[in-house]
Design a protein around this motif. Structure first.
Motif, short mmCIF file in Angstrom:
data_model
loop_
_atom_site.label_atom_id
_atom_site.label_comp_id
_atom_site.label_asym_id
_atom_site.label_seq_id
_atom_site.Cartn_x
_atom_site.Cartn_y
_atom_site.Cartn_z
N VAL A 1 0.76 -1.15 -0.01
CA VAL A 1 -0.05 0.09 -0.01
C VAL A 1 1.08 1.21 0.00
N HIS A 2 0.92 2.08 -1.31
CA HIS A 2 1.75 3.30 -1.21
C HIS A 2 0.76 4.40 -0.80
N GLY B 1 -2.14 5.29 6.60
CA GLY B 1 -3.52 5.78 7.38
C GLY B 1 -4.73 5.53 6.85
N THR B 2 -4.85 4.52 5.80
CA THR B 2 -5.99 4.49 4.99
C THR B 2 -7.08 3.93 5.59
N ILE B 3 -6.65 3.08 6.77
CA ILE B 3 -7.65 2.26 7.53
C ILE B 3 -8.66 2.98 8.37
N TYR C 1 -12.46 2.18 8.38
CA TYR C 1 -12.98 1.53 9.80
C TYR C 1 -13.13 2.81 10.85
N TRP D 1 -18.79 0.59 16.69
CA TRP D 1 -18.68 -0.71 17.89
C TRP D 1 -19.16 -0.50 19.23
N LYS E 1 -14.11 3.22 21.04
CA LYS E 1 -14.61 1.96 20.97
C LYS E 1 -15.71 1.80 22.32
N PRO F 1 0.44 -12.32 -0.65
CA PRO F 1 -0.38 -11.98 0.38
C PRO F 1 -0.92 -12.87 1.30
N SER G 1 -5.12 2.03 -2.52
CA SER G 1 -3.58 1.33 -1.99
C SER G 1 -2.39 2.35 -2.73
N CYS H 1 -7.84 1.03 13.83
CA CYS H 1 -7.49 -0.10 13.88
C CYS H 1 -8.35 -1.11 14.50
N ALA H 2 -8.44 -2.29 14.23
CA ALA H 2 -9.58 -3.45 14.52
C ALA H 2 -9.17 -4.09 15.68
N CYS I 1 -4.85 -6.49 12.78
CA CYS I 1 -5.52 -5.57 13.17
C CYS I 1 -5.28 -4.13 12.68
N ALA I 2 -4.04 -4.01 12.09
CA ALA I 2 -3.54 -2.71 11.72
C ALA I 2 -3.74 -2.67 10.15
N THR I 3 -3.77 -3.81 9.47
CA THR I 3 -3.64 -3.63 7.90
C THR I 3 -4.94 -4.73 7.47
N LEU I 4 -5.12 -4.69 6.39
CA LEU I 4 -6.03 -5.43 5.65
C LEU I 4 -6.28 -4.77 4.15
N PHE I 5 -5.54 -5.11 3.20
CA PHE I 5 -5.56 -4.51 1.88
C PHE I 5 -6.81 -3.82 1.52
N PRO I 6 -6.86 -2.59 1.10
CA PRO I 6 -5.68 -1.68 0.87
C PRO I 6 -5.77 -0.85 2.13
N LEU I 7 -6.19 -1.38 3.27
CA LEU I 7 -6.21 -0.50 4.27
C LEU I 7 -5.03 -0.87 5.34
N THR I 8 -4.32 0.43 5.69
CA THR I 8 -3.10 0.32 6.63
C THR I 8 -3.32 1.33 7.77
N ALA I 9 -3.02 1.43 8.69
CA ALA I 9 -2.83 2.22 9.83
C ALA I 9 -1.76 2.87 9.91
#
Lengths: 98, 691
Positions: free
Chosen positions: A11-12, A15-17, A21, A26, A77, B112, B389, B419-420, B454-462
């Protein structure tokens, strides 16, 4: 775009999460702050595991019920650590309205 | 007896009915519930077996191979990366003719890392001399496991077996199955009594002697045993049918006799195709199905017999073979049918879920075509994911354009929100706090565990700094390579290995130790929640004595591994413990580690709400009680001296700390006293300056 992903699932971007999310959804208990009790000591913010509390820059001479902390409800949360650790009992965990 | 079981429970029941004597497994999703079920069976006294907690899959396979050489019937279950890590011992066990049986809940293999079922993990080991049974449903898992022992242990075979199901799709789906009666299984499967390999002081043998020019002969014998296994499988299937009334064979040829077109598949997809064949037959299409139940030994004759006269054959499978146009099963089918006129096509689905509508679509498209093709089915490209991404940024980079990225400053935090991690997760709290003293000149490497998932899941990243998620066993190696590369490139960066207790104490200990020995300037941050929490609470080397986990339902019977002493044994290493309840102390130690020109090991003991069983709000209080009771001692170790940073004026009884956690609720007074004594001893030693 040529219908490919970046190899290695890289991932280029950063902080996209946080764009997807919204962990505030929750929550089953909301932290509710009683501003008249809060002294802005920062204990809640240093223990929040999700970095969701910031202390506001409030002058000491400000009226007693001035908000001294801000909770990011989009990501909180509702774990209740802030309420449990608050030395003044200024945060209550209240069941979320449906 | 009819029971409603998940695929993993079927695995456990199959192993139990086979009366396995030694079980060794290592937690990995989605295979873990099978071994957890076996732990419960042993705890309830339903199965008389010895369970050995392994430190890795390689260890689990080694334990099984050793126990099999010692004359015991053994069992393990795993998948994906875990199975890949077993590889060296896989080949050793088959070479040694040890009839170990493994259940594999196949899962996409990284990188992956995925969680659905691709058969690449199983089929890429097709040449490791393992009999491979692909189960279609839960019933077949149980039946195949029982038969696998009988076949593997046969004197003409003496090769290990893999019983393959599909991760999540089967492992976590429930269905009604007929669980065989123990007495009937006992009739089929006598006690394992090896003659060829046996550890016995009264009968000395030398096993596994190296060879020179004779190697090909041994290999040829192994291949012959695999060929001989075909008849043994047929015989055992026949015997099984006589006792249990369920018929199995090398293949299942369903309505193939008069079929013009035949679909070939393996695993769970077979059940869907079978229903569709009935449906298409009603429409007057002469279609059939060939199920490849046994993939090794490959049943060439049966495949040829079933498919030879068909006009068209379509292999629908989950395992691609990079470098070949065809999937692994299709290559085998083509080899078996080389003199046939049939047009053999291939659809590869990898980990994609397939339902009846998919089969309709595949079938319709295939029927409308006359050519031979090999294609991936309905690959869904996610434009939004690609954009998120940073694909455009990447293109600019490739084109040599100037790319400006947003970089963080010290104190901003290396992880974003969102983060999850569980509500109240203090591991994340501690990691965030620790990383807050680092800025943009920092690289993080992680290995399995809660942080990675919990901090990453394509294309998501913390992550806001460069971060790399490598495999579990690599807590020290990949980051060592990065440190060397950074030096060569003249980049001054802080390298932080953020690993859980599993990655440091157990599976990654070897690479962690080697990295410390080499003295790379790396900071190892161990977020220690005292068990494998990411896979659902199994004991690790860091789980304290008495704590209840899924793999220690009555409490862990052994004491925790002293990781600080191990780290200290490597010479000049800065070692410190920390707690999320004392953030200033944690920050101080993070800053110290950052300033040093040598390896640092920061061990943070982090309460975990689901794993330690407490109300998430109490996390910090429990962490604080850990320090106030002396169960967790905050210290620094440098130059051979321990300095305790927080000395409670009067230590509280450890019971106060233990009784806040559900995982200790079963402890007896005597056990609590024993823990108190241990805590007193440890505390006294540390306070005296000794590690």
């Amino acid at each position: 775009m040529d219908k490919v992903f970046i190899r290695g699932a890289s991932v280029h971007a950063t902080g996209t999460i946080a764009l997807v999310y919204k962990t505030g959804t929750w929550r089953v208990h909301d932290p509710v702050v009683d501003n008249s009790k809060c002294i802005g000591c920062k204990i809640c913010s240093q223990y929040c595991p999700d970095d969701c509390i910031v202390r506001l820059d409030v002058d000491k001479s400000a009226p007693a019920d001035t908000p001294r902390i801000e909770i990011d409800m989009e990501y909180c949360k509702g774990c209740g650590i802030c309420a449990h650790e608050c030395p003044k009992g200024a945060i209550q965990m209240v069941v979320c309205e449906a | 007896m009819e029971m409603f079981l998940s695929g993993n429970q079927c695995i456990a029941h199959g192993a139990k009915l086979a009366r396995v004597e030694v079980i060794s497994a290592y937690p990995i999703t989605p295979a873990t519930p099978a071994s957890e079920e076996l732990y419960e069976m042993v705890t309830r006294g339903e199965l008389d077996a010895e369970i050995v907690n392994a430190e890795s899959e390689l260890g689990a396979m080694g334990i099984c191979a050793g126990a099999a050489a010692g004359g015991c019937r053994t069992f393990s279950c795993t998948c994906s990366q875990g199975f890949a890590l077993m590889r060296e011992m896989l080949w050793a066990a088959s070479g040694m003719a040890l009839p170990v049986v493994l259940a594999l809940t196949s899962r996409e293999i990284g990188i992956p890392q995925g969680l659905l079922s691709d058969h690449s993990d199983a089929l890429s080991e097709r040449d490791a001399s393992y009999l491979q049974f692909f189960a279609e449903d839960g019933q077949e898992i149980i039946d195949s496991l029982i038969m696998a022992y009988k076949i593997s242990e046969d004197g003409k075979v003496l090769l290990p077996s893999l019983v393959i199901s599909e991760g999540h799709r089967m492992s976590h789906s429930f269905e009604t199955v007929d669980v065989p009666e123990q007495e009937q299984v006992d009739k089929l499967l006598p006690k394992y009594n090896p003659k060829h390999v046996l550890v016995d002081p009264n009968y000395p043998i030398t096993g596994g002697t190296p060879v020179m020019s004779q190697y090909p002969w041994f290999k040829m014998q192994q291949c012959q045993a695999m060929q001989d296994a075909k008849q043994v499988i047929k015989d055992v299937c026949k015997e099984y049918a006589e006792i249990f009334g369920r018929h199995y064979d090398l293949v299942e040829a369903y309505k193939t006799e008069d079929a013009d077109v035949i679909m070939v598949s393996l695993g769970s997809t077979v059940g869907i195709i079978r229903e569709k064949v009935d449906e298409y037959r009603e429409k007057g299409i002469k279609v059939g199905l060939l199920k490849l139940r046994v993939f090794r030994p490959f049943p060439e004759d049966e495949v040829r017999e079933a498919l030879f006269n068909a006009k068209k054959v379509l292999v629908i499978e989950r395992a691609p073979s990079p470098g070949s146009l065809y999937g692994i099963a299709c290559i085998e089918v083509k080899a078996a049918l080389q003199k046939s006129q049939a047009a053999i096509s291939n659809i590869i689905v990898s980990g994609k879920d397939i339902d009846g509508e998919d089969i309709d679509e595949i079938f319709e498209s295939w029927m409308s075509r006359e050519d031979e093709f090999a294609e991936w089915y309905k690959m869904q490209y996610d434009e939004r994911a690609a954009t998120m991404s940073g694909y455009d940024t990447y293109q600019k980079l490739l084109n040599g354009e100037k790319v400006e990225r947003e970089l963080i400053e010290e104190g901003e935090g290396c992880l974003s929100k969102g983060c999850a991690s569980c509500a109240g997760c203090l591991s994340f709290g501690a990691i965030r706090k620790f990383l807050s003293v680092f800025g943009k000149d920092t690289v993080a490497v992680l290995n399995g565990g809660c942080l990675g998932t919990c901090a990453t899941l394509f294309p998501l990243t913390a992550w806001k700094i460069p971060s790399f998620f490598y495999t579990y066993s690599n807590a020290g190696a990949t980051i060592s390579g990065m440190e060397v590369a950074m030096k060569l490139k003249g980049i001054d960066a802080h390298l932080i290995e953020v690993a859980g207790d599993g990655a440091i104490f157990d599976i990654g200990l070897q690479t962690f130790s080697a990295a410390l020995e080499r003295g790379h300037r790396i900071i190892y941050l161990c977020y220690d929640n005292q068990a494998y929490m990411n896979t659902g609470i199994q004991s690790s080397g860091s789980t304290p004595y008495g704590a209840r986990t899924k793999t220690a339902p009555k409490g862990k019977p052994i004491r925790v591994k002293n990781i600080a002493q191990i780290a200290a044994a490597h010479g000049d290493v800065y070692i410190a413990t920390a707690s999320p309840a004392y953030p200033d102390d944690l920050l101080k130690k993070a800053k110290k580690a950052k300033s040093l020109n040598k390896p640092s090991f920061i061990h943070v003991i982090c309460p975990c709400p689901p794993g330690w069983e407490y109300d998430p709000a109490l996390g910090v209080e429990i962490a604080r009680l850990g320090v106030e009771t002396g169960a967790v001692v905050l210290y620094e170790y440098e130059n051979g001296e321990v300095t305790v940073n927080k000395v409670p004026k009067k230590r509280k009884p450890v019971e106060e700390y233990l009784m806040k956690q559900g995982r200790f609720s079963h402890l007896t007074k005597a056990q609590i006293s024993q823990i108190q004594e241990e805590v007193d001893r440890e505390f006294a030693r540390l306070i005296s300056g000794r590690l």
